[in-house]
Design a protein around this motif. Structure first.
Motif, PDB file in Angstrom:
ATOM      1  N   ASN A   6       0.862  -1.249   0.146  1.00 24.56           N
ATOM      2  CA  ASN A   6       0.060   0.118   0.025  1.00 24.56           C
ATOM      3  C   ASN A   6       0.880   1.353   0.052  1.00 24.56           C
ATOM      4  OD1 ASN A   6      -2.136   1.879   0.337  1.00 24.56           O
ATOM      5  ND2 ASN A   6      -2.551   1.338   2.365  1.00 24.56           N
ATOM      6  N   PHE A  33      -0.235   3.948  -1.061  1.00 21.39           N
ATOM      7  CA  PHE A  33      -0.986   5.248  -0.652  1.00 21.39           C
ATOM      8  C   PHE A  33      -0.641   5.663   0.620  1.00 21.39           C
ATOM      9  CE2 PHE A  33      -3.016   3.545  -4.431  1.00 21.39           C
ATOM     10  CZ  PHE A  33      -3.612   4.599  -4.941  1.00 21.39           C
ATOM     11  N   GLU A  34      -0.355   4.589   1.672  1.00 22.56           N
ATOM     12  CA  GLU A  34      -0.029   5.075   2.999  1.00 22.56           C
ATOM     13  C   GLU A  34       1.128   5.750   3.105  1.00 22.56           C
ATOM     14  OE1 GLU A  34       0.838   3.168   7.440  1.00 22.56           O
ATOM     15  OE2 GLU A  34       0.575   1.913   5.782  1.00 22.56           O
ATOM     16  N   HIS A  41       0.464   9.188   1.361  1.00 20.86           N
ATOM     17  CA  HIS A  41      -0.272  10.055   2.034  1.00 20.86           C
ATOM     18  C   HIS A  41       0.375  10.596   3.308  1.00 20.86           C
ATOM     19  CE1 HIS A  41      -3.824  11.213   4.569  1.00 20.86           C
ATOM     20  NE2 HIS A  41      -3.280  10.728   5.692  1.00 20.86           N
ATOM     21  N   GLU A  43       4.775  14.370  -5.998  1.00 29.54           N
ATOM     22  CA  GLU A  43       4.303  13.004  -6.312  1.00 29.54           C
ATOM     23  C   GLU A  43       4.348  13.076  -8.075  1.00 29.54           C
ATOM     24  OE1 GLU A  43       0.354  10.907  -5.701  1.00 29.54           O
ATOM     25  OE2 GLU A  43       1.273  11.210  -3.783  1.00 29.54           O
ATOM     26  N   LEU A  81       1.245   7.163  -8.736  1.00 28.94           N
ATOM     27  CA  LEU A  81       1.007   6.192  -7.279  1.00 28.94           C
ATOM     28  C   LEU A  81      -0.090   5.342  -7.673  1.00 28.94           C
ATOM     29  CD1 LEU A  81       1.347   5.892  -4.192  1.00 28.94           C
ATOM     30  CD2 LEU A  81      -0.606   7.719  -4.112  1.00 28.94           C
ATOM     31  N   THR A  82       0.281   4.093  -7.380  1.00 28.46           N
ATOM     32  CA  THR A  82      -0.544   2.839  -7.089  1.00 28.46           C
ATOM     33  C   THR A  82      -0.289   2.232  -6.158  1.00 28.46           C
ATOM     34  OG1 THR A  82       0.815   1.383  -8.238  1.00 28.46           O
ATOM     35  CG2 THR A  82      -0.373   2.633  -9.855  1.00 28.46           C
ATOM     36  N   ASN A  83      -0.935   1.325  -5.599  1.00 30.99           N
ATOM     37  CA  ASN A  83      -0.839   0.380  -4.462  1.00 30.99           C
ATOM     38  C   ASN A  83       0.696  -0.103  -4.476  1.00 30.99           C
ATOM     39  OD1 ASN A  83      -3.101   0.496  -2.962  1.00 30.99           O
ATOM     40  ND2 ASN A  83      -3.913  -1.160  -4.173  1.00 30.99           N
ATOM     41  N   PHE A 114       5.254   3.443  -7.208  1.00 29.83           N
ATOM     42  CA  PHE A 114       5.430   4.891  -6.461  1.00 29.83           C
ATOM     43  C   PHE A 114       6.462   5.634  -7.144  1.00 29.83           C
ATOM     44  CE2 PHE A 114       6.201   7.346  -2.313  1.00 29.83           C
ATOM     45  CZ  PHE A 114       5.551   8.546  -2.792  1.00 29.83           C
TER      46      PHE A 114
END
Length: 589
Positions: free
Chosen positions: A251, A253-254, A257, A370, A373-375, A378
């Motif tokens: 992930n 995305f974590e 973020h 950025e 971005l994918t799971n 990055f």
């Protein structure tokens, strides 16, 4: 801009690394600190430019129950030993910061001993918080007091008392005059009084130019502590958590973020780490050990100051136990890792990243943007003075292609592998290998790097994969590419597609190759476009193939997965490093 803005830290817990006894008997000093002198060369060789070492001063047990702020712990040696150690670090260009345990003291500290003796009449009564002679404790002192973390062994200092503030500030002055220290990591900074920290900041500005104050803070808005009045930096626990869980959960995305969350706090130069003396080793934390590579690529390239905890550059493990942190703070013998930089892929990667970071100012000072971005993939950019550095990471077991906006350059080079890609339409099309990462810099505009080509074979899970035998033509290349390995200093699991199980236990590192000259690059490129099609012998191991055979085999594998673009062909043709091509070929499933 100060030294700490571009520092790469190495973190040592000295009582553990030196193998000191768990309890201090306050006997004749034992010069264990001197055993760490050889580590200074190692610290420099893996690209670190600063050392955070501590706790150092006289204490009862683990070091955070200080009994004398002006005396090196007897288990480590004498003040002369510490002075000589810091001097040796400085001679190698390594800055040094100490642990400052100023939130609490041990019970053997002189002020507390005076309260025990003189009780209500002690002149140090107000040095501690809420001393109450109507209470008692497990030590049967006949009084109670505030502590840290519920441990009466750690007596809470009254930091609002001017006498306490003056005493601690004098301690800092002493550390600078006696040991020439360059900064302090403040223990338990998240519970320190803010006026007290302001006093420490004023002292820092007084004692030495660019004297650095970094605080241990777990949660909260870091800008409360990091500003012009209090501290220069704090521990980035938010990113620490995201780095390992973002990989364990596939992930990204974590992680992305978390970076945005931190960016919203302001332009803070936080102290980034993946493990330390209080948390489990990163190699233990990771579900897939191959993620050691992309985790560390991110550690060295995301905004902040990177830090390596001693031993983790060797890929050692350490699990946090319920009643002890001993496994996180082991004694190590440097001679046991004498050739680690050449034979241990974890060490080779860390050393390469240290060199790259030192020679790439954008990674210390550049803005962050950025890009994709994918799971599982990055990409982001670090931009500085018109130079764009592009960072790509992939936590998937398969290679991934990424098309990314590039900077004002005609060509980019991957600093870990030496792969070169052309800029087309202000974008680059790059292959990010399985469980890997890469740092792409403009070719010619940045320092040249000797590519680090590390071949890693890790324990594979024994399994039998039952499937029908492929047709003979399809087998020509596939038989030689059934093992999925990591390239560019990456580690990943191996799996055979044949029906037999594998159990590979060796870890080997390919030697660094000297970068080819421009003439050889041109010659290889001409050969790849003008030559007759190269036949690949299915019985030939990749290691035994020529560069041309490896390039042909890679292109064949690409063709079996989909259309091969001109850019993809050029990427293969431009890579004339044998070991890199071997790893690339093996990365196909």
């Amino acid at each position: 801009m100060s030294w700490y803005n571009e520092a790469i830290f190495y973190h040592i817990y000295p009582l553990g690394l030196c193998g000191a006894p768990k309890q201090n008997e306050y006997t004749t000093p034992v010069h264990r600190l001197n055993t760490l002198l050889p580590w200074i060369n190692h610290i420099k060789e893996i690209g670190c430019t600063a050392l955070y070492i501590g706790p150092l001063f006289e204490s009862v047990g683990h070091g955070y129950e200080t009994t004398d702020y002006k005396k090196l712990d007897s288990r480590l040696g004498t003040n002369e030993d510490l002075t000589a150690f810091v001097k040796a670090c400085h001679e190698k260009g390594i800055k040094v910061i100490f642990d400052g345990v100023f939130n609490h003291t041990g019970r053997d500290f002189f002020a507390f001993k005076d309260i025990q003796k003189n009780r209500e009449h002690s002149q140090y009564l107000n040095w501690y918080c809420n001393v109450n002679f109507w209470g008692n404790n497990e030590y049967n002192d006949g009084f109670s007091y505030d502590n840290w973390g519920g441990y009466n062994l750690l007596v809470k200092l009254n930091q609002r008392n001017p006498e306490v503030q003056n005493y601690i500030c004098d301690v800092i002055r002493y550390w600078v005059s006696e040991f020439d220290v360059d900064g302090i990591r403040l223990d338990a900074a998240d519970v320190l009084d803010f006026d007290f920290m302001r006093a420490l900041r004023r002292t820092a500005e007084e004692v030495k130019p660019d004297f650095w104050l970094m605080g241990e803070v777990i949660h909260g808005d870091y800008s409360r502590w990091v500003n012009g009045e209090t501290l220069h930096s704090v521990t980035n626990y938010a990113l620490h958590k995201a780095l390992y869980s973002g990989h364990n959960d596939h992930n990204y995305f974590e992680i992305a973020h978390t970076v945005k969350y931190l960016q919203n706090m302001g332009n803070l130069d936080l102290y980034n780490f993946v493990d330390n003396h209080d948390v489990e080793r990163i190699y233990t934390k990771l579900s897939n050990k191959a993620h050691f590579n992309p985790v560390h690529v991110l550690l060295y390239t995301l905004p902040g100051v990177p830090s390596i905890y001693y031993g983790s550059e060797f890929g050692i493990e350490g699990r946090k136990e319920r009643s002890s942190d001993d496994s996180l703070r082991p004694a190590l013998v440097l001679a046991d890792y004498a050739d680690a930089k050449e034979t241990n892929p974890c060490t080779a990667l860390v050393a390469a990243l240290g060199k790259i970071r030192q020679n790439t100012p954008a990674l210390s000072y550049g803005s962050y943007a950025e890009l994709q971005l994918t799971n599982r993939q990055f990409a982001f950019a670090r931009d500085l003075d018109g130079v764009r550095v592009v960072v790509t990471v992939n936590n998937d077991d398969n290679d991934a292609w990424m098309n990314l906006p590039a900077g004002n350059a005609s060509e980019y080079v991957g600093t870990l592998t030496g792969q070169k890609v052309s800029v087309e339409g202000e974008r680059i099309n790059v292959c990010v290998h399985a469980n890997s990462g890469e740092i792409w810099v403009p070719a010619g505009d940045m320092p040249e790097y000797t590519p680090v080509k590390v071949e890693v074979k890790e324990k594979a899970v024994k399994e039998s994969v039952k499937e029908e035998a492929p047709a003979a033509e399809e087998t020509a290349v596939a038989e030689e590419t059934t093992v999925a390995e990591k390239t560019s200093a990456t580690k990943t699991e191996e799996k055979e597609t044949a029906s037999e199980s594998t159990d590979v236990n060796t870890i080997s590192t390919a030697t660094k190759e000297t970068a080819a000259t421009e003439e050889k690059v041109t010659e290889a490129s001409e050969k790849s476009t003008a030559k007759e099609p190269v036949k690949v012998d299915a019985n030939k191991a990749p290691e035994d193939m020529t560069v041309e055979e490896l390039q042909a085999a890679i292109l064949a594998k690409m063709a079996s997965n989909g259309p091969v673009t001109d850019q993809m062909k050029k990427t293969v043709d431009d890579n004339i490093w044998h070991d890199s091509l071997v790893n690339w070929l093996k990365s196909f499933r």
